[in-house]
Design a protein around this motif. Structure first.
Motif, PDB file in Angstrom:
ATOM      1  N   ASP A  74       0.802  -1.223   0.000  1.00 20.34           N
ATOM      2  CA  ASP A  74       0.000   0.000   0.000  1.00 20.34           C
ATOM      3  C   ASP A  74       0.835   1.274   0.000  1.00 20.34           C
ATOM      4  O   ASP A  74       0.342   2.329  -0.406  1.00 20.34           O
ATOM      5  CB  ASP A  74      -0.937   0.000   1.214  1.00 20.34           C
ATOM      6  CG  ASP A  74      -2.020  -1.063   1.104  1.00 20.34           C
ATOM      7  OD1 ASP A  74      -2.651  -1.155   0.035  1.00 20.34           O
ATOM      8  OD2 ASP A  74      -2.215  -1.806   2.079  1.00 20.34           O
ATOM      9  N   LYS A  75       2.070   1.187   0.460  1.00 27.26           N
ATOM     10  CA  LYS A  75       2.912   2.386   0.471  1.00 27.26           C
ATOM     11  C   LYS A  75       3.377   2.675  -0.961  1.00 27.26           C
ATOM     12  O   LYS A  75       4.057   1.840  -1.572  1.00 27.26           O
ATOM     13  CB  LYS A  75       4.108   2.190   1.399  1.00 27.26           C
ATOM     14  CG  LYS A  75       3.708   2.051   2.868  1.00 27.26           C
ATOM     15  CD  LYS A  75       4.927   1.848   3.757  1.00 27.26           C
ATOM     16  CE  LYS A  75       4.519   1.715   5.220  1.00 27.26           C
ATOM     17  NZ  LYS A  75       5.674   1.492   6.113  1.00 27.26           N
ATOM     18  N   PRO A  76       3.030   3.839  -1.508  1.00 26.00           N
ATOM     19  CA  PRO A  76       3.315   4.113  -2.925  1.00 26.00           C
ATOM     20  C   PRO A  76       4.785   3.988  -3.308  1.00 26.00           C
ATOM     21  O   PRO A  76       5.120   3.385  -4.326  1.00 26.00           O
ATOM     22  CB  PRO A  76       2.815   5.561  -3.109  1.00 26.00           C
ATOM     23  CG  PRO A  76       1.855   5.788  -2.004  1.00 26.00           C
ATOM     24  CD  PRO A  76       2.316   4.949  -0.858  1.00 26.00           C
ATOM     25  N   ARG A  77       5.650   4.554  -2.496  1.00 20.71           N
ATOM     26  CA  ARG A  77       7.073   4.524  -2.837  1.00 20.71           C
ATOM     27  C   ARG A  77       7.599   3.089  -2.835  1.00 20.71           C
ATOM     28  O   ARG A  77       8.392   2.704  -3.704  1.00 20.71           O
ATOM     29  CB  ARG A  77       7.886   5.387  -1.879  1.00 20.71           C
ATOM     30  CG  ARG A  77       9.324   5.612  -2.323  1.00 20.71           C
ATOM     31  CD  ARG A  77      10.036   6.642  -1.437  1.00 20.71           C
ATOM     32  NE  ARG A  77      11.348   6.956  -1.964  1.00 20.71           N
ATOM     33  CZ  ARG A  77      12.438   6.228  -1.723  1.00 20.71           C
ATOM     34  NH1 ARG A  77      12.361   5.140  -0.961  1.00 20.71           N
ATOM     35  NH2 ARG A  77      13.602   6.592  -2.239  1.00 20.71           N
ATOM     36  N   ASP A  78       7.152   2.286  -1.873  1.00 18.96           N
ATOM     37  CA  ASP A  78       7.570   0.882  -1.833  1.00 18.96           C
ATOM     38  C   ASP A  78       7.078   0.136  -3.073  1.00 18.96           C
ATOM     39  O   ASP A  78       7.803  -0.690  -3.641  1.00 18.96           O
ATOM     40  CB  ASP A  78       7.041   0.193  -0.575  1.00 18.96           C
ATOM     41  CG  ASP A  78       7.800   0.602   0.680  1.00 18.96           C
ATOM     42  OD1 ASP A  78       8.893   1.199   0.552  1.00 18.96           O
ATOM     43  OD2 ASP A  78       7.305   0.315   1.788  1.00 18.96           O
ATOM     44  N   PHE A  79       5.839   0.408  -3.491  1.00 18.67           N
ATOM     45  CA  PHE A  79       5.313  -0.225  -4.699  1.00 18.67           C
ATOM     46  C   PHE A  79       6.207   0.083  -5.900  1.00 18.67           C
ATOM     47  O   PHE A  79       6.583  -0.803  -6.673  1.00 18.67           O
ATOM     48  CB  PHE A  79       3.877   0.248  -4.951  1.00 18.67           C
ATOM     49  CG  PHE A  79       3.290  -0.171  -6.275  1.00 18.67           C
ATOM     50  CD1 PHE A  79       3.531  -1.427  -6.819  1.00 18.67           C
ATOM     51  CD2 PHE A  79       2.485   0.713  -6.991  1.00 18.67           C
ATOM     52  CE1 PHE A  79       2.978  -1.800  -8.050  1.00 18.67           C
ATOM     53  CE2 PHE A  79       1.933   0.343  -8.209  1.00 18.67           C
ATOM     54  CZ  PHE A  79       2.190  -0.908  -8.747  1.00 18.67           C
ATOM     55  N   GLY A  80       6.579   1.352  -6.062  1.00 18.23           N
ATOM     56  CA  GLY A  80       7.441   1.724  -7.183  1.00 18.23           C
ATOM     57  C   GLY A  80       8.799   1.061  -7.124  1.00 18.23           C
ATOM     58  O   GLY A  80       9.328   0.585  -8.142  1.00 18.23           O
ATOM     59  N   ARG A  81       9.368   1.006  -5.925  1.00 21.65           N
ATOM     60  CA  ARG A  81      10.688   0.383  -5.762  1.00 21.65           C
ATOM     61  C   ARG A  81      10.640  -1.107  -6.099  1.00 21.65           C
ATOM     62  O   ARG A  81      11.528  -1.646  -6.775  1.00 21.65           O
ATOM     63  CB  ARG A  81      11.190   0.585  -4.333  1.00 21.65           C
ATOM     64  CG  ARG A  81      11.503   2.024  -3.970  1.00 21.65           C
ATOM     65  CD  ARG A  81      11.791   2.177  -2.490  1.00 21.65           C
ATOM     66  NE  ARG A  81      13.004   1.459  -2.115  1.00 21.65           N
ATOM     67  CZ  ARG A  81      13.172   0.779  -0.993  1.00 21.65           C
ATOM     68  NH1 ARG A  81      12.176   0.687  -0.112  1.00 21.65           N
ATOM     69  NH2 ARG A  81      14.306   0.186  -0.742  1.00 21.65           N
ATOM     70  N   ILE A  82       9.609  -1.787  -5.609  1.00 23.13           N
ATOM     71  CA  ILE A  82       9.491  -3.231  -5.852  1.00 23.13           C
ATOM     72  C   ILE A  82       9.312  -3.517  -7.343  1.00 23.13           C
ATOM     73  O   ILE A  82       9.960  -4.407  -7.907  1.00 23.13           O
ATOM     74  CB  ILE A  82       8.316  -3.808  -5.039  1.00 23.13           C
ATOM     75  CG1 ILE A  82       8.620  -3.755  -3.544  1.00 23.13           C
ATOM     76  CG2 ILE A  82       8.024  -5.245  -5.462  1.00 23.13           C
ATOM     77  CD1 ILE A  82       7.410  -4.015  -2.658  1.00 23.13           C
TER      78      ILE A  82
END
Length: 350
Positions: A74-82
């Protein structure tokens, strides 16, 4: 006051778990003509390899791939990084070095604020910076579910690329990251994942497989692939089919994230795991009495999973040391390849 929805609530699946089931994908692709196949195309769709490879000259070949998916966190930045880490991994799995990336962005503009979308892209750009490459462009559309990923372009020496069809009988199989990402993502959706478990999930899924470039320089490394949405069994079967070999896998040797091990024994798993088994279970022989949760782990869809390396047995120690020195502490020998019809035999102990 408008509340921003959880990213995972906007998607029917998440991460590599939203991939089309392998059997259905093979059926779809069977109706797609191969088209023009120039001799410079060293790797295409013929063996379900990680990326296309096109030879430019005696010293250079372009490696091209793309990968994108719906949110796994759910964390946007984590989604992009993954998502970015996962996409670049295919370049490393061919033994290549990434050069640049293009962003693929599909967002429900009516549901997500600009700030959230920007954070997703910023997360992806941060991983590209870590890999030493620019995000040199991309394309965006307005869609119902949030989707993000990359086109990744790299280079490899034509004689050092690692095709999945190049595995050899007698090779040892080494896995670079532990399994369990799909289980953790399923627990996250059910609000059953601990904070430490979330941190581990992000840690593993944002760990670049850049060790693949170094492994690509080793002649004794014959084949590589990265373990993603089809699970360890599915991607190992791709090696077996491409190289026409049989694999023997020892479950007790396979590294697993501890919290995922606990959760899967409590019945937590993904729908993708079930679809994976339905797609290729006929090519797998499980040891008599093996519990279902072990099958679930071996078919668990990995998002940005580890490299699976097929190497000569005398090079196994060197390959393990290369993994460990690069920060892949749980890399381990999980099996070996032998002559025989393409299938995977799973036992508790090798």
């Amino acid at each position: 006051m408008t509340t921003t929805p959880r990213l995972t609530s906007l998607a029917h699946g998440g991460g590599c778990g939203c991939k089309i089931a392998p059997s259905l994908l093979r059926e779809i692709m069977s109706h797609v003509p191969a088209g023009v196949l120039p001799p410079q195309l060293l790797v295409g769709t013929e063996s379900s390899d990680d990326a296309a490879v096109y030879q430019l000259n005696d010293e250079q070949a372009v490696v091209a791939t793309t990968d994108f998916f719906t949110p796994i966190v759910d964390k946007p930045r984590d989604f992009g990084r993954i998502a970015a880490t996962n996409a670049i991994s295919d370049i490393y799995a061919m033994g290549g070095q990434p050069l640049l990336a293009l962003a693929l962005v599909g967002m429900p503009i009516d549901k997500l604020p600009v700030e959230t979308i920007s954070q997703i892209l910023e997360g992806g750009a941060s991983i590209c910076a870590e890999a030493g490459i620019p995000v040199a462009g991309g394309h965006s559309i307005d869609v119902v579910e949030p989707i993000y990923g990359l086109v990744a372009i790299g280079l490899v020496h034509p004689q050092r690329m690692k095709k999945n069809s190049s595995a050899r009988a007698g090779d040892v199989l080494i896995l670079g990251k532990p399994l369990g990402i799909g289980v953790l993502s399923a627990a996250l959706k059910k609000d059953m994942l601990s904070e430490a478990g979330y941190d581990l999930m992000v840690q593993y899924t944002t760990q670049l497989n850049r060790v693949g470039t170094a492994l690509g320089q080793l002649e004794a490394v014959h084949a590589m692939t990265d373990v993603t949405g089809f699970g360890l069994l599915g991607h190992l079967l791709e090696i077996c089919r491409a190289a026409r070999l049989r694999a023997d896998l020892g479950f007790d040797a396979v590294p697993v994230i501890p919290e995922a091990l606990e959760l899967v024994q409590q019945g937590i798993s993904t729908g993708a795991s079930t679809r994976n088994w339905a797609s290729y279970g006929g090519e797998v022989v499980l040891e008599t009495g093996m519990p279902e949760w072990q099958q679930k782990l071996l078919t668990d869809p990995q998002t940005s999973g580890g490299l699976l390396v097929s190497c000569a047995p005398e090079a196994a120690a060197q390959v393990l040391a290369t993994f460990h020195d690069a920060g892949f502490a749980q890399a381990a020998i999980v099996g070996h390849l032998t002559e025989g019809n393409p299938q995977v035999n799973v036992r508790s102990i090798l």
